[in-house]
Write a protein that holds these residues in place. Structure first.
Motif, PDB file in Angstrom:
ATOM      1  N   GLN A 586       1.049  -0.947   0.015  1.00  0.00           N
ATOM      2  CA  GLN A 586       0.369  -0.340  -0.308  1.00  0.00           C
ATOM      3  C   GLN A 586       1.401   1.397  -0.353  1.00  0.00           C
ATOM      4  N   GLY A 587       0.428   2.085  -0.398  1.00  0.00           N
ATOM      5  CA  GLY A 587       1.408   3.743  -0.737  1.00  0.00           C
ATOM      6  C   GLY A 587       0.846   4.502  -1.873  1.00  0.00           C
ATOM      7  N   PHE A 588       1.330   5.671  -1.797  1.00  0.00           N
ATOM      8  CA  PHE A 588       0.870   6.894  -2.707  1.00  0.00           C
ATOM      9  C   PHE A 588       0.760   5.950  -4.236  1.00  0.00           C
ATOM     10  N   PHE A 589       1.476   5.145  -4.538  1.00  0.00           N
ATOM     11  CA  PHE A 589       1.663   4.773  -5.938  1.00  0.00           C
ATOM     12  C   PHE A 589       0.661   4.304  -6.121  1.00  0.00           C
ATOM     13  N   PHE A 590      -0.022   3.616  -5.566  1.00  0.00           N
ATOM     14  CA  PHE A 590      -1.637   2.719  -5.774  1.00  0.00           C
ATOM     15  C   PHE A 590      -2.813   3.327  -5.715  1.00  0.00           C
ATOM     16  N   ALA A 591      -2.421   4.339  -4.552  1.00  0.00           N
ATOM     17  CA  ALA A 591      -3.697   5.298  -3.855  1.00  0.00           C
ATOM     18  C   ALA A 591      -3.675   5.573  -3.192  1.00  0.00           C
ATOM     19  N   ARG A 592      -3.869   6.835  -2.743  1.00  0.00           N
ATOM     20  CA  ARG A 592      -4.165   7.776  -1.781  1.00  0.00           C
ATOM     21  C   ARG A 592      -5.045   7.198  -0.639  1.00  0.00           C
ATOM     22  N   PRO A 593      -5.209   7.608   0.759  1.00  0.00           N
ATOM     23  CA  PRO A 593      -6.229   7.595   1.340  1.00  0.00           C
ATOM     24  C   PRO A 593      -7.930   8.737   0.394  1.00  0.00           C
ATOM     25  N   MET A 594      -8.682   7.899   0.949  1.00  0.00           N
ATOM     26  CA  MET A 594     -10.221   8.525  -0.164  1.00  0.00           C
ATOM     27  C   MET A 594     -11.653   8.557   0.855  1.00  0.00           C
ATOM     28  N   PRO A 595     -12.319   8.973   0.858  1.00  0.00           N
ATOM     29  CA  PRO A 595     -13.757   9.404   1.709  1.00  0.00           C
ATOM     30  C   PRO A 595     -14.145   7.827   1.346  1.00  0.00           C
ATOM     31  N   ALA A 596     -15.556   7.000   1.427  1.00  0.00           N
ATOM     32  CA  ALA A 596     -15.664   6.391   1.343  1.00  0.00           C
ATOM     33  C   ALA A 596     -16.151   5.738  -0.053  1.00  0.00           C
ATOM     34  N   LEU A 597     -17.261   7.408  -0.128  1.00  0.00           N
ATOM     35  CA  LEU A 597     -17.887   7.181  -2.270  1.00  0.00           C
ATOM     36  C   LEU A 597     -16.731   7.232  -3.033  1.00  0.00           C
ATOM     37  N   GLU A 598     -15.821   7.931  -2.848  1.00  0.00           N
ATOM     38  CA  GLU A 598     -14.556   7.631  -3.878  1.00  0.00           C
ATOM     39  C   GLU A 598     -13.927   6.128  -3.773  1.00  0.00           C
ATOM     40  N   LEU A 599     -14.134   5.896  -2.848  1.00  0.00           N
ATOM     41  CA  LEU A 599     -13.969   3.685  -2.505  1.00  0.00           C
ATOM     42  C   LEU A 599     -14.523   3.187  -3.350  1.00  0.00           C
TER      43      LEU A 599
END
Length: 604
Positions: A586-599
């Motif tokens: 896990q890490g920014f290369f794959f995805a940053r933390p995001m809200p539940a709706l965005e996920l």
């Protein structure tokens, strides 16, 4: 007729005396001085006697009468004691010829007494003493004089009982006030009395322009004493500490016990603020010698915080608060030392207090949020899970770093409530994603702090969240750090075992940053090892980092554990973790933390 007027005048004056706050001794003196005015005697005396036959009060109209009263008390013999015991008047018209008092009689005659007439002071069936009437020549009292004397004795008894009741009520009120202003255990002034003394110091400082200092003394590791020896020994230590500190107090200063193991010195009229340095040295010396208690000797230390109000500066409760903050500054330096208030650190403490207040309001007002960072299969980048991360956007400060929010929550005791809310919220969000995307079941990772894990009832609270949210336990991963093992390994082992029985999995987060990481892998029932991002950050640049990540990965695999690489931010880092065999990343290369709706949208 003249006799009756005099008698009425004496009783009237006596009654007026009782309406005042005169003490009992003053009331008795007032009475006996007036009696010779209305009766044919040369002196009068009263002895108030306790039930144990010990005189409580002695009063006399002149020196000779006082000598006779004391003579009866010292010899434990005489008409006064007889009248008290029997409740009957005793008449001795010729003391030289009387044989009832073989010790008192001759001694009294030698001192100049010729006759004595004693009347019991009665109140109902009770007796409180006797009234003695003395004469310097033999002769009987008339019946009218005897009646008048007994009336005076009885009236005096009634009035004295009322005065005693008033005095006892005053004493009781004083006792209760004293108890309300003093610590029951040590007898020192308490917080309430300290507050009064601070107000007095404030007024005094305005007049004298003297400096004032407050020293806040807190024992180091006092809880260990209670845990090791019991609260009785802990109380004994507090009493002993209070005595030593009390011996250091200057005249006019105050030492108070404000709570638990906390003591406060209030020092007034300092010629200079540095005068308190002498007291600090003496406090250090007071703790240099161990305390000999019941069956045990305890070496104790203390942290001392100091705050000053210089000449002309205001003196208030803030001085105690500043000294308290300084004491905690001394604690953070390791304890067993002293610290003058550091305003910059005090501002930080004030800042933390405000954050705690606002965080408490945010939890109560549903102003917290959760973000989710995807966890991927490192070889192909497919999302197999998410890590739930606390988010708090302060209305004035903006986003508060999660580490700061968690630290405040732990210090304030809010961590259990916030941690429980995050777990419940994340499980419900995962349920919604599963309903929308049934072909993409995700693992859910939730961080658990050491304070939260070790709190009573934690396992039961997790079980309740699983039940209430219908969460699949096999899809839940609780992430813990090595700190839970350092704090209390045996207890941590038990809690983690109980969590495993619920069917969920455990991850060891930030692996590699502690002192005994390898032993933790072997001893504790963790399923996933998350390699700390500090190792991953150097992949592709430092060969040693690659060696470390590879070694951790191979060891974890040998122990049948899954490996997740944290903090992957570049393609080179991704290639390295894949090459050494890390299954997950896990890490920014794959995805940053995001809200539940965005996920949820990403899962499409």
């Amino acid at each position: 007729m003249v006799h009756e007027k005099r008698m009425a005048s004496v009783l009237s004056d006596f009654a007026r005396t009782l309406l005042t706050d005169f003490p009992i001794q003053a009331i008795l003196d007032q009475l006996v001085e007036r009696i010779p005015e209305v009766l044919p005697i040369t002196g009068a005396g009263i002895t108030v006697i306790s039930p144990g036959l010990a005189p409580q009060y002695i009063a006399a109209s002149n020196d000779e009468a006082l000598r006779f009263e004391r003579l009866q008390a010292s010899l434990a013999e005489g008409p006064c004691l007889t009248a008290f015991r029997t409740g009957q008047a005793v008449f001795v018209p010729d003391l030289a010829a009387d044989r009832r008092f073989p010790r008192f009689g001759p001694a009294a005659v030698a001192a100049g007494m010729a006759a004595v007439f004693t009347f019991p002071m009665r109140h109902g069936e009770a007796r409180i003493g006797a009234l003695d009437l003395y004469r310097d020549r033999p002769g009987a009292l008339t019946a009218a004089a005897q009646d008048a004397a007994q009336t005076l004795a009885d009236v005096a008894a009634a009035y004295l009982l009322n005065a005693q009741a008033r005095q006892e009520a005053t004493q009781a009120a004083d006792w209760f006030r004293d108890r309300s202003l003093h610590d029951v255990l040590t007898g020192l002034p308490n917080r309430a009395l300290l507050q009064e003394r601070i107000e007095h110091a404030s007024h005094r400082a305005l007049r004298t322009h003297g400096a004032v200092a407050v020293l806040f003394v807190d024992l180091d590791h006092f809880k260990r004493v209670n845990d090791a020896y019991g609260h009785a020994v802990g109380d004994e230590l507090l009493i002993a500490v209070g005595r030593r500190l009390a011996s250091l107090v200057r005249p006019g200063d105050t030492l108070a016990r404000v709570s638990g193991d906390e003591f406060v010195f209030l020092c007034e009229d300092l010629s200079h603020v540095t005068d308190v340095d002498v007291l600090v040295e003496r406090i250090d010396e007071a703790f240099a010698t161990p305390f000999a208690l019941s069956g045990v000797e305890i070496a104790a230390t203390a942290s001392v915080g100091i705050a000053y109000a210089g000449a002309g500066e205001a003196v208030s409760d803030d001085l105690v608060l500043d000294a308290d903050i300084a004491m905690y500054q001394a604690k953070r330096r390791g304890g067993a030392t002293h610290q003058v208030i550091n305003l910059r650190l005090a501002e930080e403490a004030h800042d933390r207090n405000e954050l705690e207040r606002d965080l408490r309001a945010a939890l109560a007002g549903a102003a917290l949020d959760v973000a989710y960072q995807p966890i991927v299969r490192s070889i192909d980048g497919s999302v197999i899970g998410v890590e739930a991360l606390l988010r708090w956007t302060h209305p004035a400060r903006g986003p508060v770093p999660a580490a700061a929010a968690v630290a405040v929550a732990e210090q304030s005791g809010l961590i259990a409530g916030i941690g429980g809310w995050v777990l419940d919220r994340a499980c419900r969000d995962r349920g919604r994603w599963l309903a929308e995307h049934p072909r993409h079941p995700l693992d859910l990772s939730v961080n658990v702090s050491a304070h939260q894990l070790m709190a009573p009832g934690f396992v039961a609270s997790v079980a309740e969240v699983l039940r209430a949210t219908e969460m699949d336990p096999a899809a839940l991963v609780l992430e813990v750090t090595e700190g839970v093992f350092v704090a209390d390994g045996d207890r941590a082992m038990g809690v983690l075992g109980d969590l495993k029985l619920l069917g969920l999995r455990l991850a060891l987060d930030d692996f590699g940053t502690g002192y005994s990481s390898l032993s933790y892998l072997r001893r504790f029932p963790v399923d996933i090892v998350k390699i700390d991002q500090s190792f991953v950050a150097d992949l592709g640049r430092d060969p040693a980092a690659s060696t470390m990540v590879a070694a951790i990965t191979h060891l974890a695999h040998d122990l049948d554990k899954t490996v997740t690489a944290e903090g992957v931010e570049t393609a080179a880092q991704r290639d390295e973790v894949v090459s050494v065999g890390c299954e997950l990343a896990q890490g920014f290369f794959f995805a940053r933390p995001m809200p539940a709706l965005e996920l949820s949208a990403r899962l499409h």
